[in-house]
Design a protein around this motif. Structure first.
Motif, mmCIF file in Angstrom:
data_model
loop_
_atom_site.group_PDB
_atom_site.id
_atom_site.type_symbol
_atom_site.label_atom_id
_atom_site.label_comp_id
_atom_site.label_asym_id
_atom_site.label_seq_id
_atom_site.Cartn_x
_atom_site.Cartn_y
_atom_site.Cartn_z
ATOM 1 N N LEU A 14 0.828 -1.203 0.000
ATOM 2 C CA LEU A 14 0.000 0.000 0.000
ATOM 3 C C LEU A 14 0.864 1.254 0.000
ATOM 4 C CD1 LEU A 14 -2.979 1.064 0.240
ATOM 5 C CD2 LEU A 14 -2.575 1.150 2.705
ATOM 6 N N GLN A 15 1.881 1.280 0.837
ATOM 7 C CA GLN A 15 2.745 2.456 0.932
ATOM 8 C C GLN A 15 3.561 2.649 -0.340
ATOM 9 O OE1 GLN A 15 4.759 1.368 4.566
ATOM 10 N NE2 GLN A 15 3.355 2.568 5.838
ATOM 11 N N LEU A 16 4.052 1.575 -0.929
ATOM 12 C CA LEU A 16 4.845 1.679 -2.153
ATOM 13 C C LEU A 16 3.981 2.086 -3.342
ATOM 14 C CD1 LEU A 16 7.080 -1.491 -1.725
ATOM 15 C CD2 LEU A 16 7.870 0.893 -1.660
ATOM 16 N N ALA A 17 2.700 1.724 -3.307
ATOM 17 C CA ALA A 17 1.800 2.043 -4.415
ATOM 18 C C ALA A 17 1.197 3.430 -4.299
ATOM 19 C CB ALA A 17 0.673 1.012 -4.474
ATOM 20 N N ASP A 18 1.412 4.113 -3.191
ATOM 21 C CA ASP A 18 0.791 5.419 -2.943
ATOM 22 C C ASP A 18 1.126 6.386 -4.065
ATOM 23 O OD1 ASP A 18 -0.652 7.380 -1.511
ATOM 24 O OD2 ASP A 18 1.226 8.198 -0.734
ATOM 25 N N GLY A 19 0.079 6.976 -4.659
ATOM 26 C CA GLY A 19 0.281 7.950 -5.714
ATOM 27 C C GLY A 19 0.492 7.353 -7.081
ATOM 28 N N GLY A 20 0.320 6.036 -7.212
ATOM 29 C CA GLY A 20 0.583 5.398 -8.487
ATOM 30 C C GLY A 20 -0.624 5.170 -9.368
ATOM 31 N N PRO A 24 -2.205 0.822 -9.077
ATOM 32 C CA PRO A 24 -0.755 0.852 -9.304
ATOM 33 C C PRO A 24 -0.124 -0.511 -9.085
ATOM 34 C CG PRO A 24 -1.294 1.825 -7.185
ATOM 35 C CD PRO A 24 -2.607 1.567 -7.876
ATOM 36 N N THR A 25 0.857 -0.812 -9.907
ATOM 37 C CA THR A 25 1.585 -2.068 -9.795
ATOM 38 C C THR A 25 2.913 -1.826 -9.098
ATOM 39 O OG1 THR A 25 0.575 -2.912 -11.819
ATOM 40 C CG2 THR A 25 2.592 -3.982 -11.085
ATOM 41 N N VAL A 26 3.248 -2.695 -8.152
ATOM 42 C CA VAL A 26 4.494 -2.582 -7.390
ATOM 43 C C VAL A 26 5.367 -3.780 -7.724
ATOM 44 C CG1 VAL A 26 5.518 -2.457 -5.087
ATOM 45 C CG2 VAL A 26 3.296 -1.370 -5.537
ATOM 46 N N ALA A 27 6.620 -3.531 -8.061
ATOM 47 C CA ALA A 27 7.540 -4.607 -8.417
ATOM 48 C C ALA A 27 7.932 -5.409 -7.183
ATOM 49 C CB ALA A 27 8.783 -4.036 -9.086
ATOM 50 N N VAL A 28 8.152 -6.695 -7.375
ATOM 51 C CA VAL A 28 8.577 -7.562 -6.283
ATOM 52 C C VAL A 28 9.891 -7.065 -5.692
ATOM 53 C CG1 VAL A 28 9.432 -9.883 -5.731
ATOM 54 C CG2 VAL A 28 7.349 -9.606 -7.080
ATOM 55 N N GLY A 29 10.800 -6.586 -6.541
ATOM 56 C CA GLY A 29 12.075 -6.064 -6.047
ATOM 57 C C GLY A 29 11.901 -4.876 -5.124
ATOM 58 N N GLY A 36 13.519 -5.474 3.416
ATOM 59 C CA GLY A 36 14.814 -6.066 3.730
ATOM 60 C C GLY A 36 14.830 -7.570 3.555
ATOM 61 N N LEU A 37 14.133 -8.073 2.532
ATOM 62 C CA LEU A 37 14.041 -9.505 2.279
ATOM 63 C C LEU A 37 14.579 -9.831 0.888
ATOM 64 C CD1 LEU A 37 10.402 -10.005 3.607
ATOM 65 C CD2 LEU A 37 12.515 -10.596 4.813
ATOM 66 N N THR A 38 14.761 -11.112 0.616
ATOM 67 C CA THR A 38 15.215 -11.522 -0.706
ATOM 68 C C THR A 38 14.017 -11.564 -1.663
ATOM 69 O OG1 THR A 38 14.867 -13.884 -0.328
ATOM 70 C CG2 THR A 38 17.005 -12.958 0.337
ATOM 71 N N PRO A 39 14.246 -11.318 -2.958
ATOM 72 C CA PRO A 39 13.148 -11.408 -3.928
ATOM 73 C C PRO A 39 12.464 -12.771 -3.934
ATOM 74 C CG PRO A 39 15.020 -10.261 -4.899
ATOM 75 C CD PRO A 39 15.483 -10.795 -3.575
ATOM 76 N N GLY A 40 13.248 -13.854 -3.710
ATOM 77 C CA GLY A 40 12.650 -15.183 -3.676
ATOM 78 C C GLY A 40 11.657 -15.338 -2.550
ATOM 79 N N THR A 41 12.002 -14.820 -1.378
ATOM 80 C CA THR A 41 11.093 -14.884 -0.227
ATOM 81 C C THR A 41 9.815 -14.108 -0.507
ATOM 82 O OG1 THR A 41 12.923 -15.110 1.337
ATOM 83 C CG2 THR A 41 10.840 -14.315 2.212
ATOM 84 N N VAL A 42 9.979 -12.928 -1.101
ATOM 85 C CA VAL A 42 8.812 -12.098 -1.405
ATOM 86 C C VAL A 42 7.934 -12.763 -2.454
ATOM 87 C CG1 VAL A 42 8.055 -9.868 -2.324
ATOM 88 C CG2 VAL A 42 9.988 -9.969 -0.747
ATOM 89 N N THR A 43 8.543 -13.357 -3.475
ATOM 90 C CA THR A 43 7.768 -14.029 -4.526
ATOM 91 C C THR A 43 6.905 -15.143 -3.941
ATOM 92 O OG1 THR A 43 9.417 -13.535 -6.230
ATOM 93 C CG2 THR A 43 7.931 -15.383 -6.645
ATOM 94 N N THR A 44 7.465 -15.920 -3.019
ATOM 95 C CA THR A 44 6.695 -16.988 -2.372
ATOM 96 C C THR A 44 5.488 -16.422 -1.634
ATOM 97 O OG1 THR A 44 8.667 -18.365 -2.103
ATOM 98 C CG2 THR A 44 6.793 -18.844 -0.665
ATOM 99 N N MET A 45 5.692 -15.308 -0.926
ATOM 100 C CA MET A 45 4.588 -14.693 -0.195
ATOM 101 C C MET A 45 3.559 -14.091 -1.148
ATOM 102 S SD MET A 45 2.909 -13.954 2.477
ATOM 103 C CE MET A 45 3.950 -14.385 3.873
ATOM 104 N N MET A 46 4.013 -13.551 -2.284
ATOM 105 C CA MET A 46 3.068 -12.980 -3.235
ATOM 106 C C MET A 46 2.107 -14.044 -3.760
ATOM 107 S SD MET A 46 3.666 -9.787 -3.198
ATOM 108 C CE MET A 46 4.125 -10.078 -1.466
ATOM 109 N N ARG A 61 5.964 -8.762 -13.669
ATOM 110 C CA ARG A 61 5.425 -7.400 -13.773
ATOM 111 C C ARG A 61 5.218 -6.754 -12.405
ATOM 112 N NH1 ARG A 61 0.276 -7.141 -17.480
ATOM 113 N NH2 ARG A 61 0.425 -4.987 -16.732
ATOM 114 N N GLY A 62 4.734 -7.518 -11.456
ATOM 115 C CA GLY A 62 4.521 -6.971 -10.128
ATOM 116 C C GLY A 62 3.179 -7.359 -9.548
#
Length: 231
Positions: A14-20, A24-29, A36-46, A61-62
């Motif tokens: 929500l905070q990263l998408a603010d104003g988008g 708005p689409t937010v990239a996993v990176g 402060g996590l690895t992209p792999g960890t975030v992808t699993t949670m997504m 894409r995000g």
């Protein structure tokens, strides 16, 4: 009931998408860097959040929040900002040190407790750093006329919001009178050194601040321009 981990992810998106825009689409990176996590960890949670109906996940894409995800994210933002204000106004904690406390308490206070805090504080519109507090219906006030301080010219403006949760930086701002509500003016710029010199109302000394730091201070030009050297 969503876990604190799920709530943290939704709040971050929500905070990263603010104003988008509307969706708005937010990239996993971006999410990985923010948390402060690895992209792999975030992808699993997504993938998990997508199955739960909180986000739309588009590989490579995000992600963007669904209405359910946005609603829950706004509830957590509301809790966080009300708790920060309560800690400052009632518990008398310094504004520089309430963010981490609120990060813990936002996951454990009941809805009844949060509603009581809101009532005690008089239904406030902003937290101690000038960030808008969503109301109980999830409506978030938008201040579209704010500008970053480093984009201002020779004019007197009012500091409205600080968007950097860094305790040493917040302590430094407070020492120089740079809290939301302060009246100030950019009196000179050093483009090579990337330094702004400020005059802060009620302060005898001028303040020097880097342009990068000034980019986290959001202002409104509500005070007429003052011509230096004139009465």
């Amino acid at each position: 009931m969503p876990s604190s981990t799920v709530e943290n992810y939704l709040k971050a998106i929500l905070q990263l998408a603010d104003g988008g825009g509307e969706t708005p689409t937010v990239a996993v990176g971006q999410i990985a860097t923010h948390l402060g996590l690895t992209p792999g960890t975030v992808t699993t949670m997504m993938k998990h959040l997508s199955k739960e109906g909180f986000i739309h996940y588009l590989p490579r894409r995000g992600v963007c929040l669904t209405p359910a995800g946005e609603k829950l994210g706004l509830q957590i933002v509301r809790r966080h900002r009300l708790i920060e204000l309560f800690l400052v106004e009632v518990m008398q904690l310094d504004w520089a040190h309430v963010h981490e406390e609120a990060e813990v308490l936002e996951h454990v206070l009941s809805d009844r407790m949060v509603e009581r805090i809101d009532e005690m504080l008089g239904r406030p519109a902003y937290d101690p750093h000038g960030e808008p507090i969503p109301d109980a219906d999830g409506l978030l006030r938008r201040d579209d006329d704010l500008r970053a301080l480093n984009d201002c010219g020779d004019e007197r403006v009012r500091l409205v919001r600080v968007s950097r949760d860094d305790p040493p930086f917040l302590v430094w701002l407070q020492e120089h009178g740079l809290r939301p509500g302060a009246s100030l003016e950019v009196v000179s710029r050093d483009p090579v050194g990337e330094i702004l010199t400020l005059e802060v109302a009620g302060r005898p000394e001028r303040v020097r601040i880097s342009t990068s730091a000034a980019g986290t201070l959001w202002v409104k030009g509500t005070i007429p321009e003052r011509r230096r050297g004139l009465a």
